[in-house]
Design a protein around this motif. Structure first.
Motif: not given
Length: 453
Positions: A5-11, A13-25
């Motif tokens: 298992s790992s946690s990777l950074l993704i970004a 881009l949404f219509p109104v805002f953007s964010y970067a968040a960890d997704v556990e896989v």
């Protein structure tokens, strides 16, 4: 087998805002402790001494938890097939095991493993269902020529199905979808077909099932329904894999592919337009839907994928909102098909497509398979996806000609021999195993940093 298992950074881009968040896989390779394999005793059996690996992953449904384990159901498609040369003007496919019956299987995730078992072949009152294409005179025919592994023509099958999606019916059975018709199929928990629905025939047309809008008969060959989900209100929503090709002229013009709603309680249908990422692809027809799953009665998660302009694979999950989307049924039959309109023309006609925002870019998380064909929702933060390994089978050219590097460069003559530009060649075709990781059934469980909203 569980991959670390790992946690990777993704970004995203949404219509109104953007964010970067960890997704556990949590990554798994599905195992088959029951020894489930697909029999193959054909001309190239020496290449497959143990038969073919099971080809699950064409759809995925979450059934709940037991003793802390996750319980899911998946299914196969029409069976082991591979690319073939054209037969005249028609496309063709090699069917390694023409007697294959599409089937349901269960997957249990727990203890660091994803284990598949309990195969249930699809069947009806006449017996097992096959996977060969429908005869050419029927709605749902792909006009493919089915070939044996020795390149001999096979007969079509009026009952044939190319199953590509599964969702629970709320009563222990399932709804399936298919790429041929495209069909919606209701089955019980053991795979017995209870009902089948397809594009309703117009005068002069022949069909083996009806009840769905006629226009979806224009799906591209092998691009029928690729995923479906059951909405909380009981409606079934199915996704046409790619843009429709109305009259053989619209697949590269259409701005959207269709989501078809069907209410089993009363037979009512509706259609909505999902806007593909049209600027990402060389041609609009290259966009493909992998699967869908409902969040509520208006919102779904959807996999969009395909080869982009730079010949790189796209595998993204979007949250799609249908709340403001037009019912396309109201526009069909009133002027030219909507698939011929650009964005301005659609707006002028008052058509509103669904809204979407990216949730996960699977490639950025390290997804290495070409396709994601199964998607299901475990809870408001947790998803599962799975690939289709194509039964670990591929067709390869033997002694290819300098001007014929690809199988579809060749044509097949009446004697079952290959020709290139009309000339006889020594080139032949052999069925060989796919290498890893393509031959593996890979399943990921994704935990998002926050609940889907």
């Amino acid at each position: 087998m569980k991959i670390k298992s790992s946690s990777l950074l993704i970004a995203s881009l949404f219509p109104v805002f953007s964010y970067a968040a960890d997704v556990e896989v949590a990554r798994y390779v599905v195992s088959f402790p029951g020894g489930e394999r697909v029999s193959y005793q054909g001309a190239f059996a020496k290449n497959f001494p143990q038969g073919l690996p099971m080809g699950i992953g064409s759809g995925l449904a979450f059934n709940g938890r037991k003793d802390g384990d996750l319980l899911l159901t998946t299914l196969t498609d029409r069976g082991p097939n591979a690319d073939a040369p054209r037969v005249g003007e028609q496309e063709a496919k090699i069917f390694a095991n023409p007697q294959f019956t599409p089937l349901l299987m269960d997957i249990r995730i727990g203890g660091g493993k994803a284990v598949a078992g309990n195969p249930r072949p699809l069947h009806d009152e006449q017996g097992p269902i096959g996977g060969l294409p429908l005869p050419g005179e029927l709605i749902g025919a792909t006009n493919e020529v089915a070939l044996s592994d020795t390149l001999q023509a096979l007969h079509g099958d009026r009952r044939g199905l190319d199953t590509e999606g599964v969702t629970g019916d709320g009563n222990g059975g399932y709804w399936l979808c298919d790429e041929y018709g495209p069909f919606l199929i209701h089955v019980d928990g053991q795979g017995k077909i209870l009902a089948k629905h397809g594009p309703t025939a117009l005068p002069g047309e022949q069909a083996v099932a009806g009840g769905l809008p006629n226009i979806i008969k224009w799906r591209q060959p092998n691009r029928g329904f690729e995923g479906l989900t059951r909405l909380p209100d009981g409606r079934i929503l199915a996704a046409v894999q790619s843009t429709l090709d109305v009259d053989g002229k619209s697949k590269n013009k259409a701005q959207f592919t269709r989501l078809v709603s069907f209410d089993p309680a009363n037979g009512k249908t509706a259609m909505y337009g999902y806007p593909i990422d049209i600027d990402s692809y060389k041609k609009a027809k290259d966009a493909k839907i992998g699967d869908i799953v409902a969040l509520d009665n208006q919102r779904i998660l959807l996999i969009e994928q395909g080869t982009d302009k730079d010949k790189q694979m796209i595998n993204k999950i979007y949250l799609v909102d249908l709340a403001q989307a037009s019912d396309l049924s109201e526009f069909d039959g009133k002027g030219k098909a909507l698939e011929f309109d650009d964005a301005k023309a659609l707006a002028k006609r008052g058509v509103k497509l669904a809204q979407k925002r990216e949730v996960v870019d699977l490639r950025k998380l390290g997804w290495r398979q070409e396709k994601v064909e199964g998607l299901t929702l475990i809870d408001e933060r947790t998803l599962a996806v799975i690939n289709d390994n194509d039964f670990g089978l591929q067709a390869k050219l033997v002694d290819p000609q300098p001007k014929g590097k690809k199988i579809d460069d060749y044509q097949l003559d009446k004697q079952g021999r290959l020709r290139l530009d009309g000339e006889k060649v020594s080139t032949s075709i052999e069925l060989r195993p796919l290498a890893q990781p393509e031959s593996l059934s890979e399943l990921w469980v994704l935990t998002l940093p926050q609940a889907l909203k």
